[in-house]
Write a protein that holds these residues in place. Structure first.
Motif, mmCIF file in Angstrom:
data_model
loop_
_atom_site.group_PDB
_atom_site.id
_atom_site.type_symbol
_atom_site.label_atom_id
_atom_site.label_comp_id
_atom_site.label_asym_id
_atom_site.label_seq_id
_atom_site.Cartn_x
_atom_site.Cartn_y
_atom_site.Cartn_z
ATOM 1 N N SER A 1 48.955 57.238 17.220
ATOM 2 C CA SER A 1 47.761 58.081 17.206
ATOM 3 C C SER A 1 47.929 59.301 16.319
ATOM 4 N N HIS A 2 49.174 59.636 15.975
ATOM 5 C CA HIS A 2 49.432 60.791 15.100
ATOM 6 C C HIS A 2 49.513 60.386 13.628
ATOM 7 N N GLY A 3 49.298 59.119 13.353
ATOM 8 C CA GLY A 3 49.350 58.662 11.977
ATOM 9 C C GLY A 3 50.749 58.375 11.475
ATOM 10 N N GLU A 4 51.748 58.356 12.376
ATOM 11 C CA GLU A 4 53.124 58.074 11.965
ATOM 12 C C GLU A 4 53.416 56.586 12.134
ATOM 13 N N ALA A 5 54.135 56.029 11.164
ATOM 14 C CA ALA A 5 54.454 54.603 11.202
ATOM 15 C C ALA A 5 55.409 54.314 12.357
ATOM 16 N N THR A 6 55.062 53.312 13.168
ATOM 17 C CA THR A 6 55.919 52.930 14.289
ATOM 18 C C THR A 6 56.678 51.641 14.020
ATOM 19 N N SER A 7 56.085 50.759 13.227
ATOM 20 C CA SER A 7 56.759 49.488 12.962
ATOM 21 C C SER A 7 56.217 48.881 11.677
ATOM 22 N N LEU A 8 57.004 47.947 11.160
ATOM 23 C CA LEU A 8 56.612 47.181 9.976
ATOM 24 C C LEU A 8 56.838 45.716 10.293
ATOM 25 N N SER A 9 55.767 44.943 10.298
ATOM 26 C CA SER A 9 55.886 43.512 10.566
ATOM 27 C C SER A 9 55.424 42.736 9.350
ATOM 28 N N GLY A 10 55.982 41.551 9.192
ATOM 29 C CA GLY A 10 55.579 40.780 8.022
ATOM 30 C C GLY A 10 56.303 39.453 7.939
ATOM 31 N N ILE A 11 56.167 38.841 6.786
ATOM 32 C CA ILE A 11 56.772 37.537 6.548
ATOM 33 C C ILE A 11 57.438 37.536 5.176
ATOM 34 N N VAL A 12 58.405 36.643 5.000
ATOM 35 C CA VAL A 12 59.032 36.414 3.703
ATOM 36 C C VAL A 12 58.921 34.923 3.389
ATOM 37 N N MET A 13 58.682 34.617 2.129
ATOM 38 C CA MET A 13 58.524 33.219 1.701
ATOM 39 C C MET A 13 59.383 32.968 0.465
#
Length: 801
Positions: free
Chosen positions: A372-384
């Protein structure tokens, strides 16, 4: 009577003295207005508070009037004169007063009227600067309003619990979070009724821990409530703090409550979606990851580990994304993260180097999650792993570039018609000349560029090719083309050939055409043209045969030249050495027997003869050694360089001692090669390192060795298949050379220094290069003038891969 008058005078003097002391002691502005004489006196406070010197102010009340803000002046002056005229005992007002720097201060001014015989004669007062006080009050009011607005906007419930009475005071929002209970006054037991049964004990323990003087735990808990009236289940996030007396007794417990039902539901949906997405991702062959932005902890699938490192069981940290990225592609990754910091979306393609040193193309796609403060909490994704796709694209690009080059260089008129609109692409100069339209037709549909073709058969033929995929060709086909504004008739030999993409779909048609107008108009001319064409073909074949014969002859001459070189080397070794030895022998006898009978000039010339014969002998020996290196792959066997170098250093011991050279030899490998040739190589490199020393500094030579990397092996023209290579360095701190002469030093008879400075034939490094080439290796050097040289040799190791 007299005594009474004296007493009054004394009292007046004492009062005046007290007034003056008070005026000096206080920081307030004190003023004394003599209404009879119309003069005003100011104390030093007027300078301390407002910057006005009492001596510089006018004596009359105008000194006060002129400093009142114009918007306040009429009101203030009118009111104070009304008080004086009506004989009222005191006056006060709030207004703005100008400082010496031109700014206005808010003041609270009070005056008291002195009346004698019913007539006001003086007014004494004090002026207080309340500017800062007003500012603080305004800020406090704004802060309270902002806090109230924020609380309402955030829909936060506030509560205040009295530990002694157990009563709870809440705002309306807090009551709503518990379903608006009917009770007007809430206590702990009432509120507890509406907490979910599974969460009551946890909520009670958290409250007890916060109110315990020994623990004083911060109150931060999430639990469910069941609405008193609406029976709606809500998730609440409650946070607060207990306050204690000096004796350690809690006297207040206050905090806020927030509805997080949507957050919990959404998180559950996201977790479910993540599980479904992970199953889908793994099924597609991609790998998934989730990085905690605060702790850098990473959750990943085995597939992702394999895509990045080549091993499914490899432990992956966030640094793997950096360590395995190809060094040349690190800027691509850094740029992608800069963009992601602004947009929240991570996307890049880069090469990753596996543990086995193989290179693979990987696409990384990720999305940041923010609190809610605009700070990044996590990064999710994929690699191919997109290696196959990239290689395919590169092959297609290469193929397209090759096709474009072929079209541009084609000897006949050639162009592409792309898509079902037949957009003109890559017409070569011959085709543009044939159409007579210039390059303005490029990028236009065929019928837009050549509208005169609309009633002719060519467009229908092109459409049919897109439907059937069958090529089409014609000889002597008529075509009417507008050139220079005039419709003219031409005849063409042309071919339409469909081009297909990797999916087998037709994406373009290749048009190759030859203007045969004159041939059609005149059969004889056509026959002559065909005959000429056949002659050209025959001539080309004849030229090819002639060129082949020339190459064969050149090759034979080269073989003959090599044989002559070997014969010359033999002659140099036997026939030329014999007269040279006689010259040296007779020269030595002249020096020993007749040097005293010769004058100084004769001795000098005799010495020059001896020196020249020695150089000639050395050059013949070097030429002979070079000529003997003509063969490759002869008697190759494992050769231990360490033992060989030891014998060479023993042979060079006198030169090493004379030059005061220190030679450091590290562990050297076994080489797959010819021992005599390798001995010549190492002896020449060491001799050069000893010879080209700096005269004013200790000489040091180092022999280093390690296994060559895959990239280094690529620098070898024709490496031996199945062999690893050693990288051997002969390093010295001698005179060095300018690297612009790097290619020159390995050529025959090339010298960078005069014979008066350093002896030699100029063949040594050429011999080294020949030995290295015979061993399917590579030799180069690095050097800086005045700092020394590194001669680097790549040779095949004795043990195969």
């Amino acid at each position: 009577m007299i005594n009474s008058l004296d007493d009054r005078k004394d009292d007046l003097l004492v009062a005046i003295e007290r007034f003056q002391l008070v005026a000096k002691a206080t920081r307030d502005v004190i003023w004394d207005w003599d209404l009879v004489n119309s003069t005003v006196w100011w104390n030093e406070g007027i300078q301390q508070n407002f910057g006005h010197s009492p001596q510089d102010l006018q004596k009359g009340p105008q000194s006060w009037y002129d400093h009142i803000h114009p918007d306040d002046q009429e009101r203030v002056v009118q009111k104070i004169h009304q008080v004086i005229e009506q004989g009222e005992p005191h006056w006060s007002d709030f207004y703005r007063f100008r400082r010496a720097n031109g700014e206005y201060a808010h003041v609270h001014d009070r005056g008291y009227t002195i009346i004698v015989d019913g007539k006001p004669v003086r007014m004494v007062g004090s002026m207080l600067d309340i500017t800062e006080q007003l500012r603080l009050e305004k800020e406090r009011a704004e802060s309270e309003a902002s806090l109230k607005f924020a609380m309402e906007a955030a829909q936060l419930g506030t509560w205040n619990f009295d530990p002694f009475t157990k009563k709870i005071i809440t705002n309306q929002r807090c009551r709503e979070l518990y379903g608006n209970p009917d009770e007007e006054v809430l206590d702990y037991e009432i509120v507890s009724r509406y907490i979910h049964p599974d969460d009551k004990e946890r909520a009670r323990d958290a409250t007890i821990a916060s109110l315990d003087p020994k623990i004083r735990a911060p109150y931060d808990i999430r639990y469910r409530t069941i609405g008193a009236k609406d029976r709606v289940l809500r998730w609440l996030h409650c946070s607060g703090q207990a306050y204690f007396t000096d004796g350690g007794m809690p006297y207040r417990f206050a905090g806020i409550s927030r509805d997080i039902t949507d957050e919990v539901i959404n998180r559950e949906k996201v977790e479910w979606a993540d599980k479904q997405a992970a199953m889908t991702i793994e099924g597609s062959g991609a790998g998934s990851f989730l990085v905690n932005s605060k702790t850098d902890e990473i959750i990943y699938s085995p597939t992702m580990a394999k895509i990045l490192t080549g091993h499914e069981d490899r432990h992956v940290t966030r640094h793997i994304f950096i360590e395995h990225v190809h060094p040349e592609d690190l800027p691509i990754r850094e740029k992608a993260y800069e963009v992601a910091a602004e947009t929240g979306e991570l996307r890049y393609e880069a090469r990753f180097v596996w543990d086995d040193a193989s290179i693979h193309w990987v696409r990384v796609i990720g999305q940041y999650m923010f609190d809610s403060h605009g700070e990044a909490t996590s990064l999710s994704g994929i690699v191919m792993d997109i290696t196959d796709r990239v290689h395919s694209e590169q092959r297609i690009k290469t193929s397209e570039e090759h096709l474009r080059t072929l079209i541009q260089q084609a000897p006949v008129a050639t162009a592409l018609f792309v898509g079902r609109d037949f957009v003109i692409d890559i017409p070569n100069a011959a085709m543009l000349k044939l159409w007579g339209k210039g390059d303005s037709v490029i990028g236009k549909p065929l019928l837009e560029a050549l509208p005169e073709l609309r009633e002719q058969p060519f467009v229908e033929i092109l459409k049919r090719i897109y439907e059937t995929g069958d090529a089409h060709s014609e000889q002597g086909a008529r075509g009417d083309i507008v050139i220079d504004g005039e419709l003219q008739t031409f005849y063409y030999d042309y071919t339409y050939k469909p081009l297909r993409n990797s999916e087998g779909q037709i994406y373009a048609i290749l048009d190759m055409a030859v203007d045969v107008t004159e041939q059609v108009k005149s059969r004889h001319a056509l026959e002559k043209s065909e005959e000429k064409y056949r002659q050209l073909v025959n001539d080309l074949e004849r030229r090819v045969q002639q060129r082949t014969a020339e190459l064969n002859q050149t090759n034979a001459e080269l073989i003959n030249s090599n044989n002559n070189l070997q014969q010359f080397a033999y002659a140099a070794s036997h026939d030329m050495q014999e007269p040279l030895r006689k010259i040296q022998s007779f020269g030595s006898r002249l020096q020993s027997l007749y040097s005293k009978q010769l004058d100084e000039n004769g001795v000098f010339m005799l010495n020059r003869i001896q020196d020249a014969s020695k150089r000639m002998s050395l050059m013949i020996d070097d030429l002979l050694a070079y000529s003997r290196l003509a063969t490759r792959d002869t008697d190759f066997q494992p050769v231990g360089l360490k033992e060989m170098v030891s014998h060479i250093l023993a042979d060079l011991e006198i030169a090493i001692q004379e030059q005061k050279t220190s030679v450091i030899v590290e562990d050297l490998p076994e080489i797959h090669g010819n021992r005599p040739q390798l001995t010549q190589l190492m002896q020449n490199l060491l001799s050069n390192a000893i010879k080209y020393r700096k005269p004013d500094a200790p000489s040091e030579i180092r022999l280093l060795s390690r296994e060559a990397t895959a990239e280094e092996v690529l620098s070898i023209a024709k490496p031996l298949e199945g062999f690893s290579y050693a990288r051997i360095v002969v390093s010295d701190n001698g005179i060095g050379f300018d690297e612009i002469y790097l290619d020159r030093i390995f050529q025959m008879f090339q010298r960078l220094h005069g014979r008066s400075e350093f002896s030699g034939s100029g063949i040594g490094l050429a011999l080294c290069k020949k030995v290295v080439q015979n061993h399917h290796g590579h030799i180069t050097a690095r050097s800086t003038v005045g700092e020394g040289s590194d001669f680097i040799v790549f040779l095949p190791l004795a043990n195969k891969k």
